[in-house]
Design a protein around this motif. Structure first.
Motif, PDB file in Angstrom:
ATOM      1  N   HIS A  23      44.359  63.823  -7.163  1.00  0.00           N
ATOM      2  CA  HIS A  23      44.832  64.227  -5.829  1.00  0.00           C
ATOM      3  C   HIS A  23      44.828  63.063  -4.859  1.00  0.00           C
ATOM      4  CE1 HIS A  23      45.367  68.406  -6.755  1.00  0.00           C
ATOM      5  NE2 HIS A  23      44.177  68.441  -7.321  1.00  0.00           N
ATOM      6  N   ARG A  24      44.051  62.027  -5.153  1.00  0.00           N
ATOM      7  CA  ARG A  24      43.996  60.855  -4.256  1.00  0.00           C
ATOM      8  C   ARG A  24      44.862  59.706  -4.768  1.00  0.00           C
ATOM      9  NH1 ARG A  24      39.324  60.347  -0.083  1.00  0.00           N
ATOM     10  NH2 ARG A  24      39.350  62.532   0.489  1.00  0.00           N
ATOM     11  N   GLY A  25      45.744  59.991  -5.679  1.00  0.00           N
ATOM     12  CA  GLY A  25      46.652  58.941  -6.130  1.00  0.00           C
ATOM     13  C   GLY A  25      46.333  58.452  -7.518  1.00  0.00           C
ATOM     14  N   LYS A  26      46.724  57.229  -7.795  1.00  0.00           N
ATOM     15  CA  LYS A  26      46.512  56.624  -9.109  1.00  0.00           C
ATOM     16  C   LYS A  26      45.014  56.422  -9.316  1.00  0.00           C
ATOM     17  CE  LYS A  26      47.555  54.541 -12.832  1.00  0.00           C
ATOM     18  NZ  LYS A  26      46.337  55.238 -13.269  1.00  0.00           N
ATOM     19  N   VAL A  27      44.515  56.883 -10.443  1.00  0.00           N
ATOM     20  CA  VAL A  27      43.085  56.702 -10.736  1.00  0.00           C
ATOM     21  C   VAL A  27      42.865  55.234 -11.125  1.00  0.00           C
ATOM     22  CG1 VAL A  27      41.198  57.344 -12.289  1.00  0.00           C
ATOM     23  CG2 VAL A  27      42.803  59.093 -11.460  1.00  0.00           C
ATOM     24  N   MET A  28      42.004  54.559 -10.366  1.00  0.00           N
ATOM     25  CA  MET A  28      41.775  53.126 -10.585  1.00  0.00           C
ATOM     26  C   MET A  28      40.297  52.862 -10.872  1.00  0.00           C
ATOM     27  SD  MET A  28      44.753  51.761 -10.387  1.00  0.00           S
ATOM     28  CE  MET A  28      44.420  50.018 -10.296  1.00  0.00           C
ATOM     29  N   ASP A  29      40.042  51.956 -11.816  1.00  0.00           N
ATOM     30  CA  ASP A  29      38.679  51.586 -12.192  1.00  0.00           C
ATOM     31  C   ASP A  29      38.288  50.351 -11.371  1.00  0.00           C
ATOM     32  OD1 ASP A  29      36.285  51.086 -13.398  1.00  0.00           O
ATOM     33  OD2 ASP A  29      37.106  50.627 -15.377  1.00  0.00           O
TER      34      ASP A  29
ATOM     35  N   GLY B 263      50.127  45.755  -7.113  1.00  0.00           N
ATOM     36  CA  GLY B 263      50.820  45.761  -5.820  1.00  0.00           C
ATOM     37  C   GLY B 263      49.873  46.175  -4.717  1.00  0.00           C
ATOM     38  N   ASN B 264      48.618  46.370  -5.068  1.00  0.00           N
ATOM     39  CA  ASN B 264      47.655  46.905  -4.098  1.00  0.00           C
ATOM     40  C   ASN B 264      46.360  46.091  -4.065  1.00  0.00           C
ATOM     41  OD1 ASN B 264      47.093  47.718  -6.649  1.00  0.00           O
ATOM     42  ND2 ASN B 264      46.930  49.909  -6.204  1.00  0.00           N
ATOM     43  N   HIS B 265      46.454  44.816  -4.426  1.00  0.00           N
ATOM     44  CA  HIS B 265      45.303  43.913  -4.347  1.00  0.00           C
ATOM     45  C   HIS B 265      45.196  43.380  -2.916  1.00  0.00           C
ATOM     46  CE1 HIS B 265      48.924  41.626  -5.276  1.00  0.00           C
ATOM     47  NE2 HIS B 265      48.384  40.637  -4.579  1.00  0.00           N
TER      48      HIS B 265
ATOM     49  N   TRP C 129      37.123  49.277  -6.860  1.00  0.00           N
ATOM     50  CA  TRP C 129      36.901  49.736  -5.466  1.00  0.00           C
ATOM     51  C   TRP C 129      38.226  49.556  -4.726  1.00  0.00           C
ATOM     52  CZ3 TRP C 129      35.644  45.800  -1.304  1.00  0.00           C
ATOM     53  CH2 TRP C 129      35.539  46.406  -0.056  1.00  0.00           C
ATOM     54  N   GLU C 130      38.809  50.681  -4.270  1.00  0.00           N
ATOM     55  CA  GLU C 130      40.109  50.583  -3.618  1.00  0.00           C
ATOM     56  C   GLU C 130      40.129  51.369  -2.308  1.00  0.00           C
ATOM     57  OE1 GLU C 130      43.523  52.039  -5.786  1.00  0.00           O
ATOM     58  OE2 GLU C 130      44.884  51.460  -4.169  1.00  0.00           O
ATOM     59  N   THR C 131      40.519  50.704  -1.249  1.00  0.00           N
ATOM     60  CA  THR C 131      40.559  51.316   0.082  1.00  0.00           C
ATOM     61  C   THR C 131      41.989  51.741   0.419  1.00  0.00           C
ATOM     62  OG1 THR C 131      40.984  49.232   1.239  1.00  0.00           O
ATOM     63  CG2 THR C 131      38.679  49.754   0.766  1.00  0.00           C
ATOM     64  N   ARG C 132      42.100  52.575   1.478  1.00  0.00           N
ATOM     65  CA  ARG C 132      43.452  53.006   1.880  1.00  0.00           C
ATOM     66  C   ARG C 132      44.169  51.882   2.623  1.00  0.00           C
ATOM     67  NH1 ARG C 132      41.355  57.869   5.178  1.00  0.00           N
ATOM     68  NH2 ARG C 132      39.383  57.087   4.355  1.00  0.00           N
ATOM     69  N   ARG C 133      45.469  52.081   2.842  1.00  0.00           N
ATOM     70  CA  ARG C 133      46.271  51.061   3.536  1.00  0.00           C
ATOM     71  C   ARG C 133      45.968  51.105   5.030  1.00  0.00           C
ATOM     72  NH1 ARG C 133      52.089  50.794   0.391  1.00  0.00           N
ATOM     73  NH2 ARG C 133      51.295  51.415  -1.644  1.00  0.00           N
ATOM     74  N   ARG C 134      45.644  49.963   5.611  1.00  0.00           N
ATOM     75  CA  ARG C 134      45.398  49.871   7.061  1.00  0.00           C
ATOM     76  C   ARG C 134      46.724  49.901   7.807  1.00  0.00           C
ATOM     77  NH1 ARG C 134      40.637  48.356   9.230  1.00  0.00           N
ATOM     78  NH2 ARG C 134      38.965  48.282   7.696  1.00  0.00           N
TER      79      ARG C 134
ATOM     80  N   PHE D 224      38.770  55.242  -0.234  1.00  0.00           N
ATOM     81  CA  PHE D 224      39.649  56.398  -0.351  1.00  0.00           C
ATOM     82  C   PHE D 224      40.216  56.552  -1.762  1.00  0.00           C
ATOM     83  CE2 PHE D 224      43.613  58.658  -0.353  1.00  0.00           C
ATOM     84  CZ  PHE D 224      43.356  59.762   0.430  1.00  0.00           C
ATOM     85  N   PHE D 225      40.732  55.475  -2.327  1.00  0.00           N
ATOM     86  CA  PHE D 225      41.433  55.581  -3.607  1.00  0.00           C
ATOM     87  C   PHE D 225      40.506  55.446  -4.816  1.00  0.00           C
ATOM     88  CE2 PHE D 225      45.379  54.375  -1.199  1.00  0.00           C
ATOM     89  CZ  PHE D 225      46.135  55.487  -1.553  1.00  0.00           C
ATOM     90  N   ALA D 226      39.480  54.618  -4.713  1.00  0.00           N
ATOM     91  CA  ALA D 226      38.611  54.428  -5.884  1.00  0.00           C
ATOM     92  C   ALA D 226      37.212  54.021  -5.438  1.00  0.00           C
ATOM     93  CB  ALA D 226      39.202  53.380  -6.826  1.00  0.00           C
TER      94      ALA D 226
HETATM   95  N1  1AL Z   1      50.368  53.195  -7.048  1.00  0.00           N
HETATM   96  C1  1AL Z   1      49.242  52.998  -6.354  1.00  0.00           C
HETATM   97  O1  1AL Z   1      48.297  52.526  -6.896  1.00  0.00           O
HETATM   98  N2  1AL Z   1      49.233  53.346  -5.009  1.00  0.00           N
HETATM   99  C2  1AL Z   1      48.159  53.438  -4.126  1.00  0.00           C
HETATM  100  N3  1AL Z   1      46.884  53.366  -4.761  1.00  0.00           N
HETATM  101  C3  1AL Z   1      46.437  54.385  -5.560  1.00  0.00           C
HETATM  102  N4  1AL Z   1      45.263  54.223  -6.198  1.00  0.00           N
HETATM  103  O2  1AL Z   1      47.078  55.417  -5.713  1.00  0.00           O
HETATM  104  C4  1AL Z   1      48.244  52.377  -3.039  1.00  0.00           C
HETATM  105  O3  1AL Z   1      48.677  52.728  -1.951  1.00  0.00           O
HETATM  106  O4  1AL Z   1      47.874  51.266  -3.289  1.00  0.00           O
END
Ligand code: 1AL
Length: 420
Positions: A89-95, A142-144, A97-102, A67-69
């Motif tokens: 639109h999907r949040g912070k752009v991350m380089d 905070g999202n690892h 592989w990032e999934t949504r919160r379960r 979802f996120f990256a």
């Molecule tokens: N600040 C964030 O990175 N928040 C969220 N992640 C992204 N990529 O926006 C999340 O829920 O982990």
């Protein structure tokens, strides 16, 4: 598809280097200033190529969520980038592989269950013997994930997720579920040949989160049927099992670039040395995929215009019959990576046979040379460039000898397990 034995990980090599605990929020400045990573000198396996590199054809063929990256970022070469101002639109752009919160299934149970996780299936660019894995959570602070697990399998051809998830597909646990921290590179050494050859990996993150990069360092072992059908192929290509053992200079770009597929589009996609101010010259030393007879040589100075070498020489050495040798300890030959094949041993000084005498090079040019039919078989090659400069690619087309084919077959199946 036949299952292969799960070795006793207790016999495996050095312990993993894992950083647990949270990372501090990004506070400005260099985002890598507080990145936690092991000392590369303590991790010799990282000098072996990343077999999952997308430049080799590595691919994340499926993932439970992204979802996120995008999952593809996992296998990009180079460190992950971080732009604190980049939001979409999907949040912070991350380089990475990032999934949504379960989420749990009920207001009274808002958390995911202990075993819930996200997964990604990775096809290695070239299969091989794995000497170590690196899971880098760079910039995921905070999202690892709380923990990761990695399994490997070997399935011929290009299987899709339905085959890889089929009960008949046996997976070997390479990294048991292990707690990991944010913004850190976690290293997991593996025993290489003792585990056999792998074609695919499954990366799981518990319960969800972001991973910037996955690296799978090892010795490439291309599909034997494919090589046999080709008969004559580039014996030094990484995709066929060739390796860079050592090089005189790594200042601008890594020597492994010279054996990647395709041609470079820019100067940084080749191997460029710094300007020499002494009387010496630069060189590269390679281990061929197998003992073979090299007949057609390509030296490519693509994209090097004001900085191509003036001249080059090619020398060959056969470690199997002891004709010559030398060059000191190399990547594998120097014993830096345990379990290396005996053929890689580079013993003391000796003779290299000159296959191509000192020859003028032009800038930005693919130079082709045909070697005589009676060129003796070799296991190693050395390219000397005078005095310095850039080499984009080296191609050494030839055919393995009978002994070379035999050794390739043995290396495909080092555990003696039935071939898949
Ligand atoms: N600040 C964030 O990175 N928040 C969220 N992640 C992204 N990529 O926006 C999340 O829920 O982990």
């Amino acid at each position: 598809m036949t299952s292969h034995p799960t070795p006793d990980r207790a016999t495996a090599v050095a312990a993993a280097t894992v950083f647990t605990g949270p990372a501090a929020p990004y506070a400005g400045g260099d985002p890598y200033a507080d990145h936690r990573a092991p000392d590369p000198a303590a991790l010799p396996f990282t000098r072996l190529p990343d077999l999952a590199d997308r430049r080799l054809g590595g691919s994340v063929t499926a993932a439970s969520d992204e979802f996120f990256a995008e999952r593809e970022n996992l296998l990009n070469p180079g460190p992950a980038r971080f732009d604190p101002a980049a939001f979409g639109h999907r949040g912070k752009v991350m380089d990475g592989w990032e999934t949504r919160r379960r989420r749990g299934v009920h207001p009274d149970h808002p958390h995911p269950t202990a075993d819930e996780h996200d997964w990604a299936l990775i096809r290695l660019g070239v299969p091989g013997l794995l000497h170590g894995l690196v899971v880098d959570t760079a910039h995921f602070r905070g999202n690892h994930p709380h923990a990761v697990r990695i399994e490997g399998t070997r399935v011929p051809g290009t299987p899709g997720p339905e085959t890889l998830f089929a009960p008949a597909t046996a997976w070997t646990e390479l990294v048991p579920r292990t707690e990991v921290g944010g913004h850190a590179a976690h290293a997991f050494p593996l025993p290489g040949a003792a585990l056999g050859r792998f074609t695919h990996l499954r990366l799981s993150q518990y319960p969800d989160g972001g991973i910037a990069r996955l690296r799978a360092h090892g010795e490439p072992l291309a599909d034997l049927d494919w090589l046999a059908a080709l008969g004559t192929f580039d014996l030094v290509a990484l995709a066929h099992g060739g390796l860079v053992e050592d090089a005189s200079d790594r200042f601008y770009s890594p020597p492994i670039h010279t054996i990647l597929p395709g041609r470079p589009r820019t100067m940084d996609e080749g191997w460029e040395t710094r300007r020499r101010r002494d009387a010496g010259h630069d060189w590269l030393r390679y281990r061929l995929a197998a003992e073979g007879v090299v007949r057609a040589v390509e030296i490519d100075t693509g994209c090097y215009r004001g900085n191509a070498p003036g001249w080059a020489e090619l020398a060959l050495w056969n470690a199997e019959n002891g004709t010559g040798g030398g060059g000191g300890g190399g990547l594998v030959g120097g014993g830096l990576v345990g379990g290396a094949p005996a053929e890689a041993a580079v013993a003391g000084p000796g003779e290299w046979r000159l296959a191509l005498p000192r020859t003028r090079l032009l800038p930005d040019t693919v130079h082709r040379f045909v070697l005589p039919e009676d060129t003796p078989p070799a296991t190693h090659a050395r390219l000397d460039v005078f005095p310095d400069g850039g080499v984009a690619r080296l191609r050494l087309h030839g055919s393995p000898t009978e002994a070379g084919w035999r050794r390739l077959r043995e290396r495909q199946n080092p555990t003696g397990a039935p071939a898949s």
